[in-house]
Write a protein that holds these residues in place. Structure first.
Motif, short mmCIF file in Angstrom:
data_model
loop_
_atom_site.label_atom_id
_atom_site.label_comp_id
_atom_site.label_asym_id
_atom_site.label_seq_id
_atom_site.Cartn_x
_atom_site.Cartn_y
_atom_site.Cartn_z
N TYR A 253 0.83 -1.20 0.00
CA TYR A 253 0.00 0.00 0.00
C TYR A 253 0.86 1.25 0.00
CZ TYR A 253 -3.62 3.34 1.06
OH TYR A 253 -4.47 4.40 1.00
N ARG A 254 1.95 1.22 0.76
CA ARG A 254 2.83 2.40 0.84
C ARG A 254 3.41 2.73 -0.52
NH1 ARG A 254 7.66 3.87 1.68
NH2 ARG A 254 8.46 1.76 1.60
N ARG A 255 3.77 1.68 -1.27
CA ARG A 255 4.29 1.91 -2.62
C ARG A 255 3.24 2.58 -3.49
NH1 ARG A 255 6.81 -3.14 -2.37
NH2 ARG A 255 5.13 -4.10 -3.55
N ASP A 256 2.00 2.08 -3.41
CA ASP A 256 0.93 2.66 -4.22
C ASP A 256 0.60 4.08 -3.78
OD1 ASP A 256 0.90 0.41 -5.71
OD2 ASP A 256 -1.03 -0.36 -5.00
N LEU A 257 0.70 4.34 -2.49
CA LEU A 257 0.44 5.69 -1.98
C LEU A 257 1.53 6.65 -2.47
CD1 LEU A 257 -1.56 7.23 -0.19
CD2 LEU A 257 -0.09 6.75 1.76
N ASP A 258 2.77 6.17 -2.50
CA ASP A 258 3.86 6.98 -3.07
C ASP A 258 3.56 7.31 -4.52
OD1 ASP A 258 5.24 6.95 -0.72
OD2 ASP A 258 6.65 5.37 -1.31
N HIS A 259 3.03 6.33 -5.23
CA HIS A 259 2.70 6.53 -6.64
C HIS A 259 1.59 7.60 -6.78
CE1 HIS A 259 2.02 5.74 -10.83
NE2 HIS A 259 0.78 5.34 -10.61
N LEU A 260 0.56 7.49 -5.97
CA LEU A 260 -0.53 8.48 -5.99
C LEU A 260 0.01 9.87 -5.66
CD1 LEU A 260 -3.65 6.83 -4.27
CD2 LEU A 260 -3.45 7.56 -6.65
N THR A 261 0.88 9.93 -4.68
CA THR A 261 1.49 11.20 -4.28
C THR A 261 2.23 11.82 -5.46
OG1 THR A 261 1.80 10.29 -2.07
CG2 THR A 261 3.01 12.31 -2.57
N ALA A 262 2.96 10.98 -6.15
CA ALA A 262 3.73 11.46 -7.31
C ALA A 262 2.80 11.99 -8.40
CB ALA A 262 4.62 10.34 -7.85
N LEU A 263 1.67 11.32 -8.59
CA LEU A 263 0.72 11.76 -9.61
C LEU A 263 0.14 13.13 -9.26
CD1 LEU A 263 -1.25 8.49 -10.54
CD2 LEU A 263 0.72 9.51 -11.69
N VAL A 264 -0.18 13.32 -7.98
CA VAL A 264 -0.73 14.62 -7.55
C VAL A 264 0.34 15.69 -7.71
CG1 VAL A 264 -1.65 15.93 -5.59
CG2 VAL A 264 -2.39 13.58 -5.96
N GLU A 265 1.54 15.36 -7.27
CA GLU A 265 2.66 16.30 -7.35
C GLU A 265 2.88 16.78 -8.78
OE1 GLU A 265 6.30 14.49 -5.84
OE2 GLU A 265 6.10 15.92 -4.18
N ALA A 266 2.82 15.84 -9.71
CA ALA A 266 3.09 16.15 -11.12
C ALA A 266 1.82 16.62 -11.83
CB ALA A 266 3.68 14.93 -11.81
N ALA A 267 0.72 16.77 -11.10
CA ALA A 267 -0.56 17.18 -11.69
C ALA A 267 -0.93 16.29 -12.88
CB ALA A 267 -0.52 18.65 -12.08
N GLU A 268 -0.73 15.00 -12.71
CA GLU A 268 -1.04 14.02 -13.77
C GLU A 268 -2.53 13.66 -13.70
OE1 GLU A 268 0.90 12.28 -16.02
OE2 GLU A 268 2.97 12.28 -15.27
N GLY A 269 -3.37 14.56 -14.12
CA GLY A 269 -4.81 14.38 -14.02
C GLY A 269 -5.32 13.10 -14.66
N GLU A 270 -4.83 12.84 -15.84
CA GLU A 270 -5.32 11.65 -16.57
C GLU A 270 -5.01 10.36 -15.83
OE1 GLU A 270 -4.42 10.87 -20.87
OE2 GLU A 270 -4.79 13.05 -20.95
N ALA A 271 -3.79 10.30 -15.34
CA ALA A 271 -3.38 9.08 -14.63
C ALA A 271 -4.16 8.93 -13.32
CB ALA A 271 -1.87 9.12 -14.36
N LEU A 272 -4.37 10.04 -12.63
CA LEU A 272 -5.16 9.99 -11.38
C LEU A 272 -6.57 9.50 -11.68
CD1 LEU A 272 -4.56 13.25 -9.29
CD2 LEU A 272 -4.24 10.88 -8.54
N GLU A 273 -7.15 10.09 -12.72
CA GLU A 273 -8.51 9.70 -13.08
C GLU A 273 -8.57 8.21 -13.42
OE1 GLU A 273 -10.38 12.23 -16.04
OE2 GLU A 273 -11.76 10.60 -16.55
N ALA A 274 -7.54 7.73 -14.08
CA ALA A 274 -7.52 6.31 -14.45
C ALA A 274 -7.51 5.42 -13.21
CB ALA A 274 -6.30 6.02 -15.33
N VAL A 275 -6.75 5.82 -12.19
CA VAL A 275 -6.72 5.05 -10.94
C VAL A 275 -8.11 5.06 -10.30
CG1 VAL A 275 -5.79 4.92 -8.59
CG2 VAL A 275 -4.27 5.49 -10.49
#
Ligand code: NAP
Length: 292
Positions: A253-275
């Motif tokens: 879970y921590r790895r996936d949370l790091d990934h989500l954090t990175a997506l928010v940081e980079a403003a990767e809207g599409e990738a966030l929406e996909a998750v």
């Protein structure tokens, strides 16, 4: 009723043990229910409440003539309880438990008895509330809920059938799986969510000293954190008893949370929406299961 237990001994008459007693009594599936515990007054209250026929604090008196013995204490108390009752356990008794993790209970029973008796059937009802104590017990708690049996190589078929019948008399659906599989699956589906809920409430409580967060907490916060009202001792014990499986899911879970954090940081809207979309699809698909 197919199940008919003569003398049932519940060692640890709390929410789960008490609910089992109420359900079996209502089903007419048991002749006598004896509670074993550390506090005579509490046991007497359980008798007065109609949960038990009698309460005993002496293990010899409690276990004499037992047909089925159910361990209903928190996981951290199983080893001590087994040391206490082990010498008085009738050779023919069926021994079972309700613990939220199974490998630790198996190890504790084996250590206390110097081996695994054929009558031992580890079990875990997938039902509960965030309340504790026999006062919160409900005869319907297990109705249409699952109970997982994790029979061992040592488990005798007759003992397994007795425990299966006992839970079915409570209205539960009995399924079976291996100990290790149980512990990994429950770490992911139950133990991790509880850790996250406790952790989130604690984080916000220490962060927002004005408690504004809790005053204006919206439905999402309420729904996500309901389980943080669960008993802290029980959950401490579960995290310790199932430590390696819990660590594995936390790390995942921590790895996936790091990934989500990175997506928010980079403003990767599409990738966030996909998750979010992937999660929503899964959650929606299983809605009927959740609302059962
Ligand atoms: P509970 O309501 O707190 O009841 C625990 C019982 O164990 C009480 O009778 C208590 O005695 C006794 N006890 C506690 N600590 C003890 C100790 N150190 N030594 C001897 N006796 C002790 O707990 P519960 O919710 O029924 O949970 C019991 C078990 O069921 C746990 O193993 C848990 O993992 C499992 N389980 C819980 C749920 C759930 O949602 N609650 C669901 C499935 C499985 P007193 O009455 O004297 O306090």
């Amino acid at each position: 009723v197919s199940a008919r237990i003569g003398r049932l001994v519940i060692a640890g008459v709390g929410l789960i043990g008490g609910s089992l007693a109420l359900a079996l009594r209502r089903a007419g599936a048991v002749a006598e229910i004896v509670g074993f515990g550390r506090d005579a007054e509490r046991l007497q209250q359980a008798v007065a409440a109609g949960v038990l026929d009698r309460g005993e604090t002496d293990p010899e008196r409690a276990l004499s003539g037992a047909d089925v013995v159910v361990l209903g204490v928190p996981l951290g108390a199983v080893a001590g309880l087994m040391r206490q009752i082990g010498p008085h356990l009738p050779a023919t008794a069926v021994l079972t438990d309700v613990g939220s993790a199974k490998a630790s209970v198996v190890a504790d029973v084996e250590t206390a008895l110097g081996g695994l008796p054929g009558g031992f059937v580890p079990a875990h009802p997938i039902a509960g509330t965030e309340k504790s104590g026999f006062e919160a017990a409900l005869p319907d708690l297990f109705r249409r809920r699952r109970v997982i049996l994790t029979p061992l190589a040592s488990t005798e078929a007759a003992a397994e059938a007795t425990v299966c019948d006992m839970w079915e008399a409570c209205g539960a659906e009995v399924i079976r799986m291996g100990v290790e599989h149980h512990d990994r699956m429950l770490a992911a589906t139950s133990h991790l969510p509880h850790l996250l809920a406790y952790g989130l409430v604690d984080t916000l409580a220490r962060w927002d000293t004005t408690e504004e967060v809790f005053q204006y907490a919206a439905g999402g916060f309420r729904d996500f954190t309901r389980i943080a009202s669960s008993d802290p001792v029980m959950w401490r014990d579960i995290c310790l008893a199932n430590r390696s499986a819990v660590l594995e899911t936390l790390e995942h879970y921590r790895r996936d949370l790091d990934h989500l954090t990175a997506l928010v940081e980079a403003a990767e809207g599409e990738a966030l929406e996909a998750v979010f979309r992937r999660a929503k699809t899964i959650r929606d698909r299983y809605r009927p299961v959740f609302e059962k």
